[in-house]
Design a protein around this motif. Sequence first.
Motif, PDB file in Angstrom:
ATOM      1  N   THR A  21      14.548  31.605  25.277  1.00 18.26           N
ATOM      2  CA  THR A  21      14.684  33.015  25.629  1.00 18.26           C
ATOM      3  C   THR A  21      13.571  33.837  24.978  1.00 18.26           C
ATOM      4  O   THR A  21      13.023  34.751  25.603  1.00 18.26           O
ATOM      5  N   ALA A  22      13.218  33.493  23.736  1.00 17.58           N
ATOM      6  CA  ALA A  22      12.135  34.204  23.049  1.00 17.58           C
ATOM      7  C   ALA A  22      10.801  33.956  23.746  1.00 17.58           C
ATOM      8  O   ALA A  22       9.959  34.853  23.822  1.00 17.58           O
ATOM      9  N   ASP A  65      12.110  37.839  25.119  1.00 20.28           N
ATOM     10  CA  ASP A  65      13.314  38.536  24.674  1.00 20.28           C
ATOM     11  C   ASP A  65      13.223  38.819  23.178  1.00 20.28           C
ATOM     12  O   ASP A  65      13.287  37.921  22.345  1.00 20.28           O
ATOM     13  N   ALA A  66      13.076  40.086  22.808  1.00 23.93           N
ATOM     14  CA  ALA A  66      12.936  40.489  21.406  1.00 23.93           C
ATOM     15  C   ALA A  66      14.206  40.201  20.615  1.00 23.93           C
ATOM     16  O   ALA A  66      14.149  39.865  19.426  1.00 23.93           O
ATOM     17  N   ALA A 112      16.227  37.710  21.036  1.00 26.00           N
ATOM     18  CA  ALA A 112      16.235  36.273  20.731  1.00 26.00           C
ATOM     19  C   ALA A 112      15.300  35.985  19.564  1.00 26.00           C
ATOM     20  O   ALA A 112      15.631  35.195  18.671  1.00 26.00           O
ATOM     21  N   TRP A 113      14.149  36.620  19.574  1.00 23.50           N
ATOM     22  CA  TRP A 113      13.198  36.437  18.467  1.00 23.50           C
ATOM     23  C   TRP A 113      13.837  36.898  17.153  1.00 23.50           C
ATOM     24  O   TRP A 113      13.772  36.203  16.141  1.00 23.50           O
ATOM     25  N   LYS A 114      14.464  38.065  17.187  1.00 20.80           N
ATOM     26  CA  LYS A 114      15.107  38.596  15.984  1.00 20.80           C
ATOM     27  C   LYS A 114      16.208  37.657  15.492  1.00 20.80           C
ATOM     28  O   LYS A 114      16.336  37.403  14.288  1.00 20.80           O
TER      29      LYS A 114
END
Length: 191
Positions: free
Chosen positions: A12-13, A17-18, A20-22
């Motif tokens: 997802t990242a 997708d921010a 997902a990264w977070k």
Amino acid sequence: MDRAHVGALVQTAVDGDAAAWKALVEGLSPLVWSVVRSHRLSDADAHEVYQTVWFRFAQHLGRIREPDKAGSWLASTARHECLKVIKSLKRLTPTDDPQLLDRISEDRTPEQSFLDLEEAAAESERIRHLWQEFEELGERCRQLLRVLMATPPPSYQEVSVALGIAVGSIGPLRQRCLRRLRARLEARGAV
């Protein structure tokens, strides 16, 4: 975080997708910190390694073959970065001697050594091209230029006797030969 969840977050990242990264950073930061702290780096070096690991992860995010093993990738990268820092610290010797600090280092940095090697390789290649094109010149040009390159350089009178060329013709012939050589090198892109 379980592997399946990590793999899904990585995918997802990758798609941008921010959130997902977070979630990845929040979920896997304790792992990265545990590896970094186990190497007993200074606070500044530890924070630098931590940031470098996440930067490398972001750079390689789309190329990670097994997204579900991102934790292993991060731990391995953290270990590698810590060892790089430790290795670089071994080159440093703390001192309070001002005279030692004023001395110019004679050690070449790895970057300088690499640039020197590349420059030497390029020079070697230029010389190789020069001699290849030199061998393609006519026999008379090769003879004249070889004689004129001798050390110490012979007088034009000596060249005249050795090659049977009139003294007044040596300079113009030399210029024509050098022009031909230069044209050949330019055509090859070696100048």
